[in-house]
Design an enzyme around this catalytic site. Structure first.
Site, PDB file in Angstrom:
ATOM      1  CG  HIS A  74     -16.054 -26.944 -15.842  1.00  0.00           C
ATOM      2  ND1 HIS A  74     -16.146 -28.403 -16.202  1.00  0.00           N
ATOM      3  CD2 HIS A  74     -16.938 -26.387 -15.445  1.00  0.00           C
ATOM      4  CE1 HIS A  74     -17.512 -28.554 -15.759  1.00  0.00           C
ATOM      5  NE2 HIS A  74     -17.935 -27.503 -15.523  1.00  0.00           N
TER       6      HIS A  74
ATOM      7  CE1 TYR B 213     -20.463 -21.517 -18.991  1.00  0.00           C
ATOM      8  CE2 TYR B 213     -19.422 -22.433 -20.860  1.00  0.00           C
ATOM      9  CZ  TYR B 213     -20.340 -22.532 -19.739  1.00  0.00           C
ATOM     10  OH  TYR B 213     -20.692 -23.850 -19.266  1.00  0.00           O
TER      11      TYR B 213
HETATM   12  C1  HEM Z   1     -26.150 -21.528 -14.573  1.00  0.00           C
HETATM   13  C2  HEM Z   1     -25.454 -22.423 -15.358  1.00  0.00           C
HETATM   14  C3  HEM Z   1     -23.904 -22.275 -15.693  1.00  0.00           C
HETATM   15  C4  HEM Z   1     -23.021 -21.253 -15.235  1.00  0.00           C
HETATM   16  C5  HEM Z   1     -23.222 -19.911 -14.655  1.00  0.00           C
HETATM   17  C6  HEM Z   1     -21.828 -21.717 -15.845  1.00  0.00           C
HETATM   18  C7  HEM Z   1     -20.653 -21.271 -15.900  1.00  0.00           C
HETATM   19  C8  HEM Z   1     -19.491 -21.481 -16.268  1.00  0.00           C
HETATM   20  C9  HEM Z   1     -18.202 -20.777 -16.477  1.00  0.00           C
HETATM   21  C10 HEM Z   1     -17.953 -19.435 -15.721  1.00  0.00           C
HETATM   22  C11 HEM Z   1     -17.290 -21.527 -17.073  1.00  0.00           C
HETATM   23  C12 HEM Z   1     -15.829 -21.022 -17.473  1.00  0.00           C
HETATM   24  C13 HEM Z   1     -15.974 -20.424 -18.865  1.00  0.00           C
HETATM   25  C14 HEM Z   1     -14.592 -19.859 -19.334  1.00  0.00           C
HETATM   26  O1  HEM Z   1     -13.657 -19.216 -18.608  1.00  0.00           O
HETATM   27  O2  HEM Z   1     -14.159 -20.134 -20.498  1.00  0.00           O
HETATM   28  C15 HEM Z   1     -17.843 -22.666 -17.322  1.00  0.00           C
HETATM   29  C16 HEM Z   1     -17.346 -23.835 -17.906  1.00  0.00           C
HETATM   30  C17 HEM Z   1     -17.738 -24.876 -18.166  1.00  0.00           C
HETATM   31  N1  HEM Z   1     -19.081 -25.243 -18.191  1.00  0.00           N
HETATM   32 FE1  HEM Z   1     -20.522 -24.179 -17.146  1.00  0.00          FE
HETATM   33  N2  HEM Z   1     -21.854 -23.192 -16.387  1.00  0.00           N
HETATM   34  C18 HEM Z   1     -23.336 -23.407 -16.069  1.00  0.00           C
HETATM   35  C19 HEM Z   1     -23.894 -24.596 -16.679  1.00  0.00           C
HETATM   36  C20 HEM Z   1     -23.427 -25.431 -17.281  1.00  0.00           C
HETATM   37  C21 HEM Z   1     -24.039 -26.659 -18.106  1.00  0.00           C
HETATM   38  C22 HEM Z   1     -25.323 -26.793 -17.942  1.00  0.00           C
HETATM   39  C23 HEM Z   1     -23.174 -27.388 -18.482  1.00  0.00           C
HETATM   40  C24 HEM Z   1     -23.003 -28.575 -19.368  1.00  0.00           C
HETATM   41  C25 HEM Z   1     -24.304 -28.955 -20.056  1.00  0.00           C
HETATM   42  C26 HEM Z   1     -21.716 -26.738 -18.298  1.00  0.00           C
HETATM   43  C27 HEM Z   1     -20.509 -27.266 -18.611  1.00  0.00           C
HETATM   44  C28 HEM Z   1     -19.334 -26.668 -18.587  1.00  0.00           C
HETATM   45  C29 HEM Z   1     -17.994 -27.152 -18.948  1.00  0.00           C
HETATM   46  C30 HEM Z   1     -17.612 -28.498 -19.666  1.00  0.00           C
HETATM   47  C31 HEM Z   1     -17.025 -26.097 -18.888  1.00  0.00           C
HETATM   48  C32 HEM Z   1     -15.770 -26.279 -19.370  1.00  0.00           C
HETATM   49  C33 HEM Z   1     -15.399 -25.583 -20.576  1.00  0.00           C
HETATM   50  C34 HEM Z   1     -14.089 -25.555 -21.139  1.00  0.00           C
HETATM   51  O3  HEM Z   1     -13.294 -26.639 -20.923  1.00  0.00           O
HETATM   52  O4  HEM Z   1     -13.540 -24.255 -21.304  1.00  0.00           O
HETATM   53  N3  HEM Z   1     -22.055 -25.653 -17.615  1.00  0.00           N
HETATM   54  N4  HEM Z   1     -19.187 -22.582 -16.941  1.00  0.00           N
END
Ligand code: HEM
Length: 340
Positions: free
Chosen positions: A59, A329
């Protein structure tokens, strides 16, 4: 020890510390969930999308926003969280495109994200980090990692190898529901016209300690819209940020928080399976976004929207994806805070 090894070790240590201070409940980046570590997930994202130093590993492209949330009295029988007190709660928000490409076109048929930090009285926080798909594309962390690896661009074409995607999909049936949803539903012309789904099942706890299993979604009062196939081909690569900023200048944007109440037999730990449509659904509050701005230097930039940051009255289930997100995260956050 090679330099690269030293880097990884020190990042891992920072992550443990950060995770401990940020969420108290989560394991560090080397702990395994179903045999996968946070580090493996983040490395897969880096290998597929490349690294934009100091930025989120997933993201990466996004926009900051701010507003408030007001809960309804209908929430009280289910959750004692201060989120639903009925008093305005300040919110820092971030809207985003899934994936680690900072230049992903806004027409990409990938998921869009809405991340919310609710600033509750007494320095307490509640995070809600959602996608615009009702289900997720992995029941276990390994499927997510394998999906990211399969999407790695082929050096010859610069695009994912269709054969590898096909082999991944055949061997990982838990990916099918979200992949089908994304293939059938074009992305929105504006974040203001998208619904966002909590996807996981959560526990609400009321003042008598009664537990209710719930799923929530945020539905836009502006109405849901999708780009037409023609617009998908003709729209420029960047329009979502401008549309959001422009829309807030015309007046506040509102989403209703709708909460579905689980019934016996509804899955609690599998985010790839939707609950039946006919579940009792109650409006728990309204989110109002009144301003939006580019993320550089804005408040959302340095927030880790860890979904396990929860207020008293809301708790996680044993969903392995939900539990895995927190260390993943934290690992990405520790790197970007270190300028890596
Ligand atoms: C194995 C599952 C998942 C992994 C490994 C993963 C991994 C990540 C990582 C590494 C980030 C960046 C975090 C940061 O640097 O602050 C991220 C952001 C995000 N993820 Fe996931 N994610 C997963 C599942 C999901 C699910 C299920 C959702 C929604 C229900 C989701 C929604 C988001 C959103 C909206 C962001 C952006 C947050 C922001 O704006 O800072 N992710 N994810």
């Amino acid at each position: 020890m090679k330099d690269a090894d030293m880097d990884t070790k020190s990042i891992s240590l920072t992550t443990c510390l950060l995770t401990a201070t940020l969420t108290l409940t989560t394991p560090c980046s080397r702990a395994e969930t179903n045999g996968v570590t946070a580090e493996q997930a983040v490395t897969a994202l880096e290998n597929t999308f490349g690294v934009t130093p100091g930025e989120r590993r997933n993201h990466t492209k996004g926009t900051c926003a701010a507003g408030e949330f007001v809960g309804t009295a209908a929430a009280a029988p289910y959750s004692r969280s201060a989120l639903f007190s009925g008093k305005p709660v300040p919110v820092v928000a971030r809207f985003s495109l899934a994936g680690g490409n900072p230049k992903a076109p806004d027409t990409a048929k990938s998921a869009r994200g809405m991340a919310l930090e609710f600033r509750l009285p007494g320095d307490n926080l509640q995070h809600i980090t959602m996608l615009n798909t009702p289900i997720f594309g992995a029941a276990k962390p390994q499927t997510f990692v394998d999906m990211i690896i399969a999407s790695r661009p082929d050096p010859a074409t610069g695009k994912p190898d269709p054969e590898k995607i096909k082999a991944f999909q055949t061997s990982h049936p838990d990916n099918l529901a979200q992949a089908t949803f994304l293939a059938k539903n074009n992305p929105p012309p504006s974040y203001a016209n998208s619904a966002f789904f909590g996807i996981h099942t959560f526990k609400f706890i009321n003042s008598d300690n009664k537990i209710t299993y719930v799923r929530w979604r945020f539905v836009p009062q502006d109405g849901e819209k999708r780009l037409t196939n023609e617009q998908l081909k003709t729209s420029p690569p960047n329009f979502l940020e401008e549309a959001l900023i422009k829309r807030t200048k015309q007046g506040p944007i509102r989403w209703d928080m709708l909460v579905s109440i689980g019934e016996p037999g509804d899955t609690e730990d599998n985010p790839t399976i939707a609950w039946p449509d006919n579940r009792k659904t109650i409006k728990f509050g309204t989110l109002t976004i009144s301003s939006a701005m580019p993320q550089k230097g804005a408040e959302c930039e340095k927030i880790n929207f860890d979904p396990l940051v929860m207020s008293d009255g809301i708790e996680p289930t044993n969903d392995p994806i939900l539990l895995f997100r927190s260390p993943a995260y934290a690992f990405s956050f520790a790197k970007r805070m270190g300028g890596i």
